[in-house]
Structure formats: structure tokens, C-alpha cells
Design an enzyme around this catalytic site. Structure first.
Site, PDB file in Angstrom:
ATOM      1  CG  ASP A  37      -1.951   1.109   1.200  1.00 18.55           C
ATOM      2  OD1 ASP A  37      -1.618   2.221   0.739  1.00 18.55           O
ATOM      3  OD2 ASP A  37      -3.091   0.874   1.635  1.00 18.55           O
ATOM      4  CG  HIS A  38       1.124   4.299  -3.167  1.00 19.16           C
ATOM      5  ND1 HIS A  38      -0.088   3.881  -3.677  1.00 19.16           N
ATOM      6  CD2 HIS A  38       1.072   5.654  -3.169  1.00 19.16           C
ATOM      7  CE1 HIS A  38      -0.828   4.922  -3.970  1.00 19.16           C
ATOM      8  NE2 HIS A  38      -0.160   6.021  -3.670  1.00 19.16           N
ATOM      9  CG  HIS A  66      -4.658   4.159  -0.565  1.00 17.76           C
ATOM     10  ND1 HIS A  66      -3.545   3.343  -0.582  1.00 17.76           N
ATOM     11  CD2 HIS A  66      -4.990   4.371  -1.863  1.00 17.76           C
ATOM     12  CE1 HIS A  66      -3.226   3.083  -1.839  1.00 17.76           C
ATOM     13  NE2 HIS A  66      -4.089   3.686  -2.628  1.00 17.76           N
ATOM     14  CE  LYS A  94     -10.022   7.940  -8.898  1.00 17.67           C
ATOM     15  NZ  LYS A  94      -8.566   8.098  -9.049  1.00 17.67           N
TER      16      LYS A  94
END
Length: 475
Positions: free
Chosen positions: A183-184, A246, A332
Site C-alpha cells: 500500500d504505497h 489507503h 474522484k
């Protein structure tokens, strides 16, 4: 080069995709240019379809580096890096040629009598959820999981059942300590700095609880719309893409108990314990939205009910956080692109400044590549009366610590995989528990409400926080 690391063969599945071009190859290049990769390494890109010859693939990688790294490219370093890259087609049904290429690369590491059994493999799986299990089975058939560390990109399944099936498939072929669920967000310097801010400062640590904190906001809006990802979003949606991964991982770092030290077991145990304490979600306090025009996007159904926005209220039933609301929001085509955590402190019960306008104390963490921290406080307005005004302390680590060497998130996490460091990766029990929390929303989703592009989402989400959101609100 990093002499302590053994020789490595890195196999990147999805090597012609967007993630590889924007993050993986730039991250590996920067590690190579800084001398952080092993002395001996090769990178084999793989996928179902060939991009052409190896030279054509290298040019594709070079074009991506020109776009992402640009003028910072070192000609010698990039030539050496590209010279170690090749491509081999493979799919779930046939990986024999890929396996042969991996073993050929290992046998080429023959200087000073090196033994191929000492060579490590890094298998990076950036694949759609439906392709993940068949590809893992292929890797097992071809014995490519031997001496391997396996990096799994999110989403980790699409619901609780498929997540458990994926986990079982992984554990059929490798041990848990070989698995790196990436999970960056956890690789971001600013996210890791939350730990330093919380636990290394007497100013904050005693106040990091329900006695002092009124609410917490974890807010990750994006201005981008689909950008060609309509097909992915139709199968995934915002809840799976952003919230179960995230935002919940950020929740873990903000809220978990002191892990005693930063080894992987202590940190991941602390997160797992925190996730177990999440109260079942109140459907009436969850808002789904879809931006106007989403159904006109490429690869999106005309009658799609997929959510492109989620806001929710979360409670943690433990002594530290009981009855403190955590507000999570992401989506978004919103009004701004930010990654902001806001801790709102309780107003002191005092009559000393009776009649003065109560202004909020907030600690604001901006999770940018150069971390920024803001503390909003109350102060006396200069003049003859005891009126209050707002004032702020600001810490910009990019300016205040000019000698620091921050790593981009994927760069940091790739280096951690090479070193066998799993602290900032996700463990299987964490994943399972978060799916347990989210699954009722998948079984019985809230109504998907429309919202205008460039707004802050549906009005119901704006109204979710009584005192207003830090971003786009009156706070």
C-alpha cells in the site's frame, strides 16, 4: 552499489502498464542511480503481450523515465539501468519461457564463483484481481517462488470471500514472511512521520486520545476523474480502491497504540488490534456518490451505480478513542487534490475568556512529498480588549531539514522488499479484518448520490461533519 545485498532477479508483471511507467521503473532507476540496488541485478518485465524486441521495451521504459524523472536523468546511470532490462511474455497457462529466462539470468551471475542458489527473486504482481490467483499458481508450477519475495498490489481481492481465497492461494505456494502486500501510502515520508510526531513529542503524545481530541478527519480528495480507468473502476469502485486500503491504513497509523518499537511484528500487531476495535459501521453515516458525467466515461456502463466517492463516520471502541468520530472522505473529480489529516482538539472549559469567539484548535498533517504540519491555536487579538483571534504554527520539513534525503513511496517500499523489511506492508489478518468491516456496505450499499465535478461531493457528505470539513468547509 549496496554490497550487502545478494544478487537479485526482479520480475515485474504488468511491466507495460501505467503503474510500472509512472512509479516502478522510476523508483528502481532512482535506487540504482543512488547506489541502493544490489551490485548484481537484472529486471525482467513480463505480461501477456510483447511490446516488441528488448530494445523496443527499453525505449518504452526510457520514454517513461524522460516523462517522470526528466532532466535529473544521469546518462551513464540510465544506460546501465536500461542495459539490465529485458522482457519475456508469460501468462497463467504458460510460464515456461519466463522461468527459463529467470534461471538463465541467475546463471549469468557467475563472477567470483557465485552460487545461483544465493540469488534472490523479487516477483512484483501488478495484476487485475481476476488474474492474480492463476498467475500465482503458474509461479508455483514453474518453481519461481523458490528464494522469492512476492509483492502483491491492491486490491487484495474484491470482497471478504475473494480476499480469503486469494490469501489461501498465496499461502499454498509461499510462506507469509515472503509476502509483501503493498500500500504505497505507507511508504510516504509524511505518513511515517506520523509515528515520530505522535510518539517522540511530549507536546502531543499525552493529548493523543479522547480526553483531548474531539474528532479526526482523514481526507483524500482527487481532482482527477477516470483518466482511462473506467474499466478498473467499474469492477472495483471507490470503496474497494481507496477506503479499505489507503484510508484505513492511515486510520491505523493515526490511532493505534504505542507499538513499543518499530519492528514489523510490533507495528503490525498494533494496527491489527486497532482494526479489531472498529465499531460496525452505521449505514446512515456512510455516503456514496458518483460524479456527473461518470457514465459517459469510456468502458463505463450507461446505468452504472458504481461509487466514485465515499465519506463515512468511523468509531473505535477502545479506551483511547471511544466515542471520538473519525471522518473518512475520498473521491474522484472533486474540488482539490489533497492528502490531509486533521485532529480537532476539544475547546477548554474555562470562563477566563468568557464571551470570546471560540476558535478551533486543530493539528493538520499534509501528507505531501515534503511533509507539512500546521497547528491552529487561539491567541489574543492585539488591542485593548480580550478578543481572540486565530494563529498558526507551521512546520515544513522540506525547508527545515534541507539535508534530508526523502524517498518517493514506491522507491522506499521497493528498497524495503530488497532488504526483507516488512514493517510498512500489510499483513493478512489486517486485510481480513478490514474486509469484515467493509463487507456490510458491499452487501447492502447506500444509495449512490450524484455530485457535480469540481465540488466536494454530495451535500449529505458535506453535512456529515457537524462543524464542517477542514477542506472545503467553514472550519
Amino acid at each position: 552499489m549496496t554490497e550487502s545485498l545478494p544478487a537479485h532477479v526482479l520480475v515485474l508483471f504488468g511491466a507495460t502498464g501505467d503503474l510500472a511507467a509512472r512509479k516502478l521503473f522510476p523508483g528502481l532507476y532512482r535506487l540504482a542511480e543512488a547506489g541502493r540496488l544490489p551490485h548484481d541485478y537484472v529486471i525482467i518485465g513480463s505480461g501477456r503481450h510483447s511490446p516488441g524486441t528488448d530494445d523496443e521495451f527499453r525505449q518504452q521504459v526510457r520514454d517513461g523515465l524522460d516523462d517522470t524523472v526528466g532532466d535529473e536523468l544521469d546518462s551513464d546511470a540510465v544506460d546501465d539501468f536500461l542495459g539490465r532490462i529485458s522482457f519475456q511474455t508469460a501468462d497463467a497457462d504458460d510460464g515456461a519461457d519466463l522461468a527459463a529466462k529467470v534461471r538463465e539470468a541467475e546463471e549469468a551471475f557467475d563472477h567470483e564463483g557465485a552460487d545461483t542458489s544465493d540469488v534472490r527473486r523479487l516477483l512484483y504482481l501488478s495484476l487485475p484481481p481476476a488474474a492474480m490467483q492463476p498467475m500465482i499458481a503458474m509461479l508455483d508450477r514453474e518453481s519461481l517462488t523458490d528464494r522469492a519475495r512476492m509483492v502483491i498490489e491492491k486490491p487484495f481481492g474484491l470482497d471478504l470471500e475473494s480476499s480469503r481465497e486469494l490469501d489461501a492461494a498465496i499461502k499454498d505456494v509461499v510462506d507469509e514472511d515472503q509476502v509483501y502486500r503493498i500500500d504505497h501510502f505507507l511508504g510516504k515520508e509524511a505518513v511515517q512521520n506520523i509515528l515520530a510526531l505522535r510518539f517522540a513529542n511530549g507536546l502531543f503524545e499525552p493529548a493523543w486520545n479522547a480526553t483531548s481530541i474531539e474528532s479526526v478527519q482523514i481526507d483524500v480528495p482527487e481532482t482527477l476523474a477516470m483518466e482511462g480507468r473506467g474499466s478498473f473502476y467499474e469492477s472495483t469502485g471507490c470503496l474497494r480502491d481507496m477506503v479499505s486500503t489507503h484510508l484505513c491504513q492511515l486510520l491505523g497509523f493515526v490511532a493505534f497504540e504505542d507499538p513499543d518499537n518499530l519492528d514489523e511484528k510490533c507495528v503490525r500487531d498494533a494496527k491489527a488490534t486497532l482494526f479489531e476495535a472498529i465499531r460496525p459501521l452505521d449505514h446512515g453515516r456512510v455516503v456514496f456518490g458518483q460524479y456527473d458525467g461518470y457514465r459517459d466515461e469510456e468502458d463505463v456502463a450507461d446505468d452504472s451505480e458504481v461509487e466514485t466517492f465515499v465519506a463515512m463516520e468511523v468509531f473505535i471502541d477502545n479506551d483511547r478513542w471511544r466515542d471520538v468520530p473519525f471522518y473518512l472522505r475520498t473521491g474522484k473529480a472533486l474540488a482539490a487534490s489533497r492528502r490531509t489529516i486533521t485532529l480537532r482538539f476539544r475547546t477548554p472549559h474555562t470562563t477566563v475568556l468568557r464571551g470570546a469567539e471560540p476558535l478551533a484548535n486543530e493539528l493538520v498533517l499534509e501528507l505531501t512529498d515534503d511533509p507539512r504540519i500546521t497547528i491552529d491555536v487561539r491567541a489574543k487579538l492585539p488591542g485593548p480588549t480580550m478578543d481572540l483571534t486565530g494563529a498558526s504554527f507551521r512546520l515544513d520539513l522540506g525547508d527545515d531539514v534541507p539535508d534530508g534525503e526523502p524517498l518517493e513511496a514506491y522507491e522506499r517500499l521497493l528498497l524495503d522488499v530488497l532488504n526483507g523489511e516488512r514493517t510498512f506492508f500489510t499483513r493478512s489478518d489486517e486485510v481480513d479484518r478490514l474486509w469484515q468491516v467493509i463487507q456490510p456496505l458491499l452487501d447492502d450499499p447506500p444509495e449512490v448520490l450524484p455530485y457535480e465535478q469540481g465540488s466536494w461531493g454530495p451535500q449529505a457528505a458535506v453535512d456529515l461533519v457537524a462543524h464542517g470539513w477542514r477542506l472545503g468547509g467553514d472550519a
